[in-house]
Design an enzyme around this catalytic site. Structure first.
Site, PDB file in Angstrom:
ATOM      1  N   ARG A 200      -9.114 -10.723   6.678  1.00 43.09           N
ATOM      2  CA  ARG A 200      -9.808 -11.698   5.831  1.00 43.09           C
ATOM      3  C   ARG A 200     -10.051 -13.018   6.544  1.00 43.09           C
ATOM      4  O   ARG A 200     -10.907 -13.789   6.130  1.00 43.09           O
ATOM      5  CB  ARG A 200      -9.060 -11.881   4.506  1.00 43.09           C
ATOM      6  CG  ARG A 200      -9.063 -10.578   3.706  1.00 43.09           C
ATOM      7  CD  ARG A 200      -8.554 -10.661   2.304  1.00 43.09           C
ATOM      8  NE  ARG A 200      -7.279 -11.311   2.146  1.00 43.09           N
ATOM      9  CZ  ARG A 200      -6.696 -11.517   0.977  1.00 43.09           C
ATOM     10  NH1 ARG A 200      -7.279 -11.099  -0.131  1.00 43.09           N
ATOM     11  NH2 ARG A 200      -5.544 -12.113   0.899  1.00 43.09           N
TER      12      ARG A 200
ATOM     13  N   GLU B 195       8.752  -7.664   8.414  1.00 39.56           N
ATOM     14  CA  GLU B 195      10.001  -7.463   7.687  1.00 39.56           C
ATOM     15  C   GLU B 195      10.795  -6.303   8.292  1.00 39.56           C
ATOM     16  O   GLU B 195      12.005  -6.373   8.459  1.00 39.56           O
ATOM     17  CB  GLU B 195       9.699  -7.188   6.208  1.00 39.56           C
ATOM     18  CG  GLU B 195      10.947  -7.128   5.356  1.00 39.56           C
ATOM     19  CD  GLU B 195      10.638  -6.966   3.879  1.00 39.56           C
ATOM     20  OE1 GLU B 195      11.601  -6.839   3.116  1.00 39.56           O
ATOM     21  OE2 GLU B 195       9.454  -6.953   3.518  1.00 39.56           O
TER      22      GLU B 195
END
Length: 184
Positions: free
Chosen positions: A72, A109
């Site tokens: 994006r 993560e």
């Protein structure tokens, strides 16, 4: 009480963006509140105002290139580059660019990822503005800063549509001028 036109304009832009960002609960997984920007992209006034808002603080900085982060960041980075009279550099996930690349790994993560640019995309001494849609944990942003510097460029700033403040990504960019249009 004095009226500050810049503050009033920022407030109008904040409201315009907020009214065009849709919250989608439990996407892409349960417990996540996804910020959907497609209504903003679909509205020419909101999209145009957002592009101007991302570019404006860097008008006088002599930006040579705008680096947009996949995916994006491409949507905003390319028109910001046009607004600044600069070239556009796509930063992609590893293995997506067709020519010689340089890459920078960053932590996720669970594991790591790498962002890459073409090795000839940023000539030494170029002044580069990094643009993305969201600043979350700051990992991708930090990787982009390091990538620009490794290529020989100077990061003039990082301009982002939305900062997710609870994730504290700003803390990974203490050495970069950070401009956000919306803090949530």
């Amino acid at each position: 009480m004095s009226h500050d036109p810049a503050t009033a304009a920022a407030g109008r832009l904040d409201g315009l963006i907020r009214s065009h960002v849709r919250d989608v609960p439990d996407f892409p997984q349960p417990g996540v509140m996804f910020k959907d920007i497609t209504p903003l992209l679909n509205d020419r006034e909101a999209f145009g105002a957002t592009v101007r808002g991302l570019a404006e603080p860097f008008q006088a900085d002599g930006v040579d290139h705008v680096l947009g982060l996949e995916a994006r960041g491409f949507i905003f980075g390319a028109p910001v580059a046009l607004a600044l009279g600069a070239g556009f550099v796509p930063a992609r996930k590893a293995g997506k660019l067709p020519s010689a690349t340089i890459g920078q790994a960053y932590d996720l993560e669970y594991g790591t990822a790498t962002v890459e640019i073409h090795s000839d995309a940023i000539p030494a001494g170029s002044r580069v503005l990094i643009v993305d849609d969201v600043l979350a944990t700051g990992g991708t942003g930090r990787a982009a800063v390091e990538l620009v510097r490794r290529a020989g460029g100077t990061v003039v700033g990082f301009s982002v549509l939305m900062e997710l403040c609870a994730l504290q990504g700003r803390g990974k960019l203490p050495d970069v001028e950070l401009h956000t249009l919306l803090s949530v």
